[in-house]
Design a protein around this motif. Structure first.
Motif, mmCIF file in Angstrom:
data_model
loop_
_atom_site.group_PDB
_atom_site.id
_atom_site.type_symbol
_atom_site.label_atom_id
_atom_site.label_comp_id
_atom_site.label_asym_id
_atom_site.label_seq_id
_atom_site.Cartn_x
_atom_site.Cartn_y
_atom_site.Cartn_z
ATOM 1 N N GLY A 151 -1.979 7.908 9.024
ATOM 2 C CA GLY A 151 -3.588 7.955 8.481
ATOM 3 C C GLY A 151 -4.317 7.858 6.936
ATOM 4 O O GLY A 151 -4.708 7.014 6.177
ATOM 5 N N ASN A 152 -3.780 9.599 6.562
ATOM 6 C CA ASN A 152 -3.625 9.389 5.387
ATOM 7 C C ASN A 152 -2.778 10.178 4.672
ATOM 8 O O ASN A 152 -2.569 10.384 3.105
ATOM 9 N N ALA A 153 -1.491 8.786 4.971
ATOM 10 C CA ALA A 153 -0.444 9.316 4.085
ATOM 11 C C ALA A 153 -0.782 8.732 2.572
ATOM 12 O O ALA A 153 0.573 9.079 2.003
ATOM 13 N N ILE A 154 -1.169 7.804 2.500
ATOM 14 C CA ILE A 154 -1.289 7.043 0.804
ATOM 15 C C ILE A 154 -2.863 7.679 0.359
ATOM 16 O O ILE A 154 -3.441 6.474 2.073
ATOM 17 N N LEU A 155 -3.247 8.156 -0.142
ATOM 18 C CA LEU A 155 -4.928 8.085 -0.400
ATOM 19 C C LEU A 155 -5.267 6.698 -0.566
ATOM 20 O O LEU A 155 -4.880 6.488 -2.187
ATOM 21 N N VAL A 156 -6.581 6.949 -0.294
ATOM 22 C CA VAL A 156 -7.527 5.522 -0.924
ATOM 23 C C VAL A 156 -8.690 5.817 -1.022
ATOM 24 O O VAL A 156 -9.319 6.057 -0.316
ATOM 25 N N PRO A 157 -9.051 5.676 -2.467
ATOM 26 C CA PRO A 157 -10.722 5.776 -2.812
ATOM 27 C C PRO A 157 -11.535 5.107 -1.292
ATOM 28 O O PRO A 157 -10.990 4.066 -1.130
ATOM 29 N N LYS A 158 -12.529 6.231 -1.462
ATOM 30 C CA LYS A 158 -13.266 5.421 -0.433
ATOM 31 C C LYS A 158 -13.949 4.134 -0.241
ATOM 32 O O LYS A 158 -14.397 3.157 -0.530
ATOM 33 N N ASP B 268 -13.756 0.571 1.633
ATOM 34 C CA ASP B 268 -14.784 0.688 2.377
ATOM 35 C C ASP B 268 -15.218 -1.511 1.750
ATOM 36 O O ASP B 268 -15.326 -2.382 2.771
ATOM 37 N N ARG B 269 -14.882 -1.638 0.662
ATOM 38 C CA ARG B 269 -14.337 -3.241 -0.033
ATOM 39 C C ARG B 269 -13.268 -3.837 0.435
ATOM 40 O O ARG B 269 -14.003 -5.413 0.782
ATOM 41 N N SER B 270 -12.130 -3.402 0.533
ATOM 42 C CA SER B 270 -11.456 -4.093 1.193
ATOM 43 C C SER B 270 -11.703 -4.366 2.948
ATOM 44 O O SER B 270 -11.260 -5.266 3.578
ATOM 45 N N MET B 271 -11.877 -3.231 3.449
ATOM 46 C CA MET B 271 -12.887 -3.440 4.813
ATOM 47 C C MET B 271 -13.644 -4.226 5.104
ATOM 48 O O MET B 271 -13.564 -5.409 5.663
ATOM 49 N N LEU C 201 -5.737 -2.633 -1.639
ATOM 50 C CA LEU C 201 -5.306 -1.368 -1.606
ATOM 51 C C LEU C 201 -3.649 -1.144 -2.034
ATOM 52 O O LEU C 201 -3.264 -1.825 -2.306
ATOM 53 N N PRO C 202 -3.004 -0.234 -2.234
ATOM 54 C CA PRO C 202 -1.807 -0.158 -2.972
ATOM 55 C C PRO C 202 -0.884 -0.429 -2.153
ATOM 56 O O PRO C 202 -0.245 -1.003 -2.932
ATOM 57 N N GLN C 203 -1.254 -1.042 -1.181
ATOM 58 C CA GLN C 203 0.344 -1.839 -0.607
ATOM 59 C C GLN C 203 0.046 -3.148 -0.801
ATOM 60 O O GLN C 203 1.319 -3.790 -0.786
ATOM 61 N N GLY C 204 -0.681 -4.065 -1.092
ATOM 62 C CA GLY C 204 -0.618 -5.163 -1.633
ATOM 63 C C GLY C 204 -0.679 -5.160 -3.261
ATOM 64 O O GLY C 204 -1.048 -6.094 -3.762
ATOM 65 N N GLN C 205 -0.777 -4.005 -4.068
ATOM 66 C CA GLN C 205 -0.410 -4.605 -5.148
ATOM 67 C C GLN C 205 1.066 -5.327 -5.793
ATOM 68 O O GLN C 205 0.951 -5.464 -7.072
#
Length: 248
Positions: free
Chosen positions: A140-147, A151-154, A188-192
């Motif tokens: 869950g913490n392998a890729i750091l995502v700003p909070k 939150d906006r993605s969720m 999210l980073p994965q979606g770039q």
């Protein structure tokens, strides 16, 4: 309580359709709207009449299957609520309710209150994916995502694709639905990798499905059962313009 319903009845896409009046006595205030329709259908079946066709599945406000216009409002009068979670205690004894299906060219009527929402599936197929090879479940913490981004993605990912935004929009636009799907991946980073291409492809598919254009009326946000905000449309427009200008 006693409820009077005026329900749209239409045998198929070619049928003209009409409103039919029904009286539902002894409605329990703790019933959901769909449970009340179940009771009406049981009575119709007992009379050897055709039951009312309507979409439903989980009945927990999660799946996005249910949906109808109640007195001209998608999902009924209670904000932030799906039709299956709308309870009869929010109505009064003797109320007359007009129940209609979603009205949009891109959502052809199948029968009664059931519409074909497969156009949404085709929009998702056009760009709602990521090409990153994820393999097994990552830490869950392998890729750091700003909070803030997380939150906006969720918040955007909460969209259940019910179609209320389309049904309530005077232009029958799918912009809120599309923007929620685009934002939820694009933040999210994965979606770039596909971020700009995704917006281009999904907007093009929405145009092909004959959804209308967004004019920022805001009715979509007002009736969204998951409170998706208009700001996701701004983010989608940004991604679309960047993709168009870059020629990607």
């Amino acid at each position: 309580m006693r409820i009077i319903l005026h329900v749209w009845r239409q045998r198929n896409a070619d049928d003209k359709g009409r409103m039919v009046r029904y009286e539902v006595p002894n409605v329990n205030e703790h019933m959901s709207f769909l449970e009340m329709l179940d009771v009406l259908n049981e009575d119709l079946i007992a009379k050897s009449e055709e039951p009312i066709a309507f979409d439903h599945d989980c009945r927990e406000g999660i799946c996005g299957m249910c949906g109808a216009m109640i007195n001209g409002v998608a999902h009924g009068p209670l904000p932030g609520t799906t039709l299956c979670q709308l309870h009869m205690r929010h109505f009064k004894d003797g109320d007359e309710l007009y129940v209609e299906p979603w009205r949009a060219r891109a959502f052809p009527i199948v029968k009664d209150l059931v519409v074909d929402r497969s156009a949404f599936d085709r929009i998702i197929a056009a760009g709602g994916f990521i090409s990153a090879s994820t393999g097994s479940a990552p830490d869950g913490n392998a890729i750091l995502v700003p909070k803030d981004d997380a939150d906006r993605s969720m918040d955007a990912a909460a969209c259940i694709g019910c179609g209320a935004c389309v049904a309530m929009c005077p232009n029958a636009s799918a912009s809120l639905f599309m923007a929620a799907k685009i934002s939820h991946l694009g933040l999210l980073p994965q979606g770039q990798p596909e971020r700009d291409q995704r917006a281009q492809a999904m907007v093009a598919q929405a145009n092909a499905e004959l959804f209308g254009a967004c004019t920022n009326v805001g009715e979509c946000e007002a009736v969204c059962p998951k409170d998706i905000k208009l700001e996701v449309i701004r983010r989608m427009n940004r991604d679309f313009l960047v993709g168009a200008l870059s020629g990607r």
